[in-house]
Scaffold this motif. Structure first.
Motif, PDB file in Angstrom:
ATOM      1  N   CYS A  56      45.210  25.751  25.385  1.00  0.00           N
ATOM      2  CA  CYS A  56      44.726  27.064  24.960  1.00  0.00           C
ATOM      3  C   CYS A  56      45.873  28.048  24.757  1.00  0.00           C
ATOM      4  O   CYS A  56      46.936  27.914  25.344  1.00  0.00           O
ATOM      5  N   ASN A  57      45.620  29.047  23.933  1.00  0.00           N
ATOM      6  CA  ASN A  57      46.573  30.115  23.669  1.00  0.00           C
ATOM      7  C   ASN A  57      46.422  31.170  24.773  1.00  0.00           C
ATOM      8  O   ASN A  57      45.448  31.924  24.787  1.00  0.00           O
ATOM      9  N   ASP A  58      47.368  31.205  25.687  1.00  0.00           N
ATOM     10  CA  ASP A  58      47.292  32.107  26.845  1.00  0.00           C
ATOM     11  C   ASP A  58      47.345  33.580  26.454  1.00  0.00           C
ATOM     12  O   ASP A  58      46.733  34.420  27.113  1.00  0.00           O
ATOM     13  N   THR A  59      48.057  33.906  25.375  1.00  0.00           N
ATOM     14  CA  THR A  59      48.144  35.298  24.928  1.00  0.00           C
ATOM     15  C   THR A  59      46.776  35.796  24.471  1.00  0.00           C
ATOM     16  O   THR A  59      46.344  36.881  24.856  1.00  0.00           O
ATOM     17  N   PHE A  60      46.095  34.985  23.665  1.00  0.00           N
ATOM     18  CA  PHE A  60      44.759  35.374  23.202  1.00  0.00           C
ATOM     19  C   PHE A  60      43.806  35.508  24.382  1.00  0.00           C
ATOM     20  O   PHE A  60      43.012  36.442  24.452  1.00  0.00           O
ATOM     21  N   ASN A  61      43.890  34.555  25.317  1.00  0.00           N
ATOM     22  CA  ASN A  61      42.986  34.615  26.465  1.00  0.00           C
ATOM     23  C   ASN A  61      43.286  35.812  27.366  1.00  0.00           C
ATOM     24  O   ASN A  61      42.372  36.383  27.962  1.00  0.00           O
ATOM     25  N   ALA A  62      44.540  36.226  27.445  1.00  0.00           N
ATOM     26  CA  ALA A  62      44.886  37.422  28.221  1.00  0.00           C
ATOM     27  C   ALA A  62      44.245  38.660  27.578  1.00  0.00           C
ATOM     28  O   ALA A  62      43.727  39.538  28.285  1.00  0.00           O
ATOM     29  N   LEU A  63      44.251  38.719  26.259  1.00  0.00           N
ATOM     30  CA  LEU A  63      43.617  39.841  25.560  1.00  0.00           C
ATOM     31  C   LEU A  63      42.102  39.816  25.757  1.00  0.00           C
ATOM     32  O   LEU A  63      41.472  40.852  25.957  1.00  0.00           O
ATOM     33  N   VAL A  64      41.511  38.630  25.730  1.00  0.00           N
ATOM     34  CA  VAL A  64      40.072  38.493  25.984  1.00  0.00           C
ATOM     35  C   VAL A  64      39.749  38.939  27.407  1.00  0.00           C
ATOM     36  O   VAL A  64      38.768  39.657  27.636  1.00  0.00           O
ATOM     37  N   ASN A  65      40.563  38.534  28.365  1.00  0.00           N
ATOM     38  CA  ASN A  65      40.339  38.941  29.755  1.00  0.00           C
ATOM     39  C   ASN A  65      40.452  40.457  29.915  1.00  0.00           C
ATOM     40  O   ASN A  65      39.708  41.055  30.699  1.00  0.00           O
ATOM     41  N   TYR A  66      41.366  41.069  29.185  1.00  0.00           N
ATOM     42  CA  TYR A  66      41.487  42.528  29.205  1.00  0.00           C
ATOM     43  C   TYR A  66      40.191  43.166  28.700  1.00  0.00           C
ATOM     44  O   TYR A  66      39.631  44.068  29.329  1.00  0.00           O
ATOM     45  N   HIS A  67      39.689  42.673  27.574  1.00  0.00           N
ATOM     46  CA  HIS A  67      38.420  43.163  27.014  1.00  0.00           C
ATOM     47  C   HIS A  67      37.292  43.004  28.028  1.00  0.00           C
ATOM     48  O   HIS A  67      36.538  43.941  28.291  1.00  0.00           O
ATOM     49  N   ASN A  68      37.170  41.791  28.580  1.00  0.00           N
ATOM     50  CA  ASN A  68      36.069  41.518  29.503  1.00  0.00           C
ATOM     51  C   ASN A  68      36.157  42.356  30.768  1.00  0.00           C
ATOM     52  O   ASN A  68      35.142  42.795  31.306  1.00  0.00           O
ATOM     53  N   SER A  69      37.367  42.615  31.236  1.00  0.00           N
ATOM     54  CA  SER A  69      37.568  43.461  32.408  1.00  0.00           C
ATOM     55  C   SER A  69      37.124  44.895  32.129  1.00  0.00           C
ATOM     56  O   SER A  69      36.438  45.522  32.942  1.00  0.00           O
ATOM     57  N   LEU A  70      37.496  45.419  30.959  1.00  0.00           N
ATOM     58  CA  LEU A  70      37.061  46.769  30.580  1.00  0.00           C
ATOM     59  C   LEU A  70      35.541  46.824  30.444  1.00  0.00           C
ATOM     60  O   LEU A  70      34.907  47.797  30.870  1.00  0.00           O
ATOM     61  N   LEU A  71      34.959  45.777  29.878  1.00  0.00           N
ATOM     62  CA  LEU A  71      33.511  45.722  29.707  1.00  0.00           C
ATOM     63  C   LEU A  71      32.803  45.720  31.065  1.00  0.00           C
ATOM     64  O   LEU A  71      31.814  46.432  31.265  1.00  0.00           O
ATOM     65  N   GLU A  72      33.315  44.940  32.004  1.00  0.00           N
ATOM     66  CA  GLU A  72      32.742  44.905  33.361  1.00  0.00           C
ATOM     67  C   GLU A  72      32.799  46.300  33.999  1.00  0.00           C
ATOM     68  O   GLU A  72      31.842  46.724  34.653  1.00  0.00           O
ATOM     69  N   GLN A  73      33.923  47.015  33.816  1.00  0.00           N
ATOM     70  CA  GLN A  73      34.060  48.369  34.374  1.00  0.00           C
ATOM     71  C   GLN A  73      33.032  49.317  33.761  1.00  0.00           C
ATOM     72  O   GLN A  73      32.411  50.121  34.467  1.00  0.00           O
ATOM     73  N   VAL A  74      32.861  49.219  32.452  1.00  0.00           N
ATOM     74  CA  VAL A  74      31.892  50.073  31.756  1.00  0.00           C
ATOM     75  C   VAL A  74      30.487  49.809  32.285  1.00  0.00           C
ATOM     76  O   VAL A  74      29.733  50.737  32.587  1.00  0.00           O
ATOM     77  N   VAL A  75      30.134  48.534  32.410  1.00  0.00           N
ATOM     78  CA  VAL A  75      28.794  48.174  32.889  1.00  0.00           C
ATOM     79  C   VAL A  75      28.583  48.665  34.324  1.00  0.00           C
ATOM     80  O   VAL A  75      27.528  49.202  34.656  1.00  0.00           O
ATOM     81  N   ALA A  76      29.587  48.512  35.174  1.00  0.00           N
ATOM     82  CA  ALA A  76      29.474  48.995  36.557  1.00  0.00           C
ATOM     83  C   ALA A  76      29.274  50.509  36.579  1.00  0.00           C
ATOM     84  O   ALA A  76      28.413  51.020  37.320  1.00  0.00           O
ATOM     85  N   ASN A  77      30.037  51.233  35.771  1.00  0.00           N
ATOM     86  CA  ASN A  77      29.896  52.694  35.711  1.00  0.00           C
ATOM     87  C   ASN A  77      28.524  53.105  35.188  1.00  0.00           C
ATOM     88  O   ASN A  77      27.899  54.032  35.722  1.00  0.00           O
ATOM     89  N   LEU A  78      28.052  52.433  34.155  1.00  0.00           N
ATOM     90  CA  LEU A  78      26.732  52.757  33.597  1.00  0.00           C
ATOM     91  C   LEU A  78      25.631  52.484  34.618  1.00  0.00           C
ATOM     92  O   LEU A  78      24.686  53.270  34.741  1.00  0.00           O
ATOM     93  N   ASN A  79      25.740  51.386  35.347  1.00  0.00           N
ATOM     94  CA  ASN A  79      24.741  51.079  36.371  1.00  0.00           C
ATOM     95  C   ASN A  79      24.779  52.098  37.508  1.00  0.00           C
ATOM     96  O   ASN A  79      23.737  52.468  38.045  1.00  0.00           O
ATOM     97  N   ASN A  80      25.969  52.572  37.869  1.00  0.00           N
ATOM     98  CA  ASN A  80      26.076  53.618  38.899  1.00  0.00           C
ATOM     99  C   ASN A  80      25.412  54.914  38.440  1.00  0.00           C
ATOM    100  O   ASN A  80      24.717  55.569  39.201  1.00  0.00           O
TER     101      ASN A  80
END
Length: 175
Positions: A56-80
């Motif tokens: 796998c391309n680790d650079t692309f996956n690092a960018l995906v993980n960044y996106h998913n991490s931000l998305l998780e934060q947004v969802v947690a904030n919205l649920n709060n």
């Protein structure tokens, strides 16, 4: 030099995408939707289009993980803010990785012997003027996780949902 500029700009772009997603989720909730499930990105660096013999391309996956991490934060904030579990993230990233790492549903499974190799290679579905295929197909599509450079096979999706099964049900039930 353009590649370096692209890699510098991508995190900014990803943040803008997630910010827009948050705005859209707020709008949907304001329209009266009470339960909203949002899929995370799968490991795009593991798509056959972007893999190499090393994997796998680790650079692309690092960018995906960044996106998913931000998305998780947004969802947690919205649920709060909603004071209840209105939003849930469906974790496609880890479901894909569990299958790609284990070559199937359980460790040691021979189901997807070469999970990063697509079943259809070439210009899938296209033929030349005289009807000759511009692509080749694997002998057994059910043994392939990916159909082409981007899309899982029907069997691939079946395995993804089998991995997601309990977590998906639990996430949707708590909404």
């Amino acid at each position: 030099m353009a590649d370096l500029a692209t890699y510098i700009a991508l995190p900014i772009f990803i943040k803008q995408v997630v910010d827009q997603t948050e705005l859209n989720l707020r709008r949907l909730h304001a329209l009266g939707l009470e339960k909203i499930a949002i899929p995370s990105l799968p490991p795009l660096g593991c798509l056959p289009l972007y893999t190499s013999p090393q994997g796998c391309n680790d650079t692309f996956n690092a960018l995906v993980n960044y996106h998913n991490s931000l998305l998780e934060q947004v969802v947690a904030n919205l649920n709060n803010e909603a004071r209840q579990s209105t939003f849930a993230v469906i974790d496609f990233y880890n479901a894909f990785m569990a299958i790609l790492t284990n070559k199937g549903e359980s460790p040691g499974s021979k189901r997807f012997e070469t999970p990063l190799k697509p079943c259809c290679e070439g210009s899938c579905g296209n033929v030349v003027e005289k009807g000759a295929n511009k692509y080749t197909l694997c002998d057994d599509p059910e043994s392939a996780f990916f159909w082409d450079g981007l899309h899982p096979t029907q069997q691939g999706w079946k395995f993804i949902y089998s991995v997601l099964g309990k977590a998906l049900s639990a996430s949707l039930l708590k909404l």
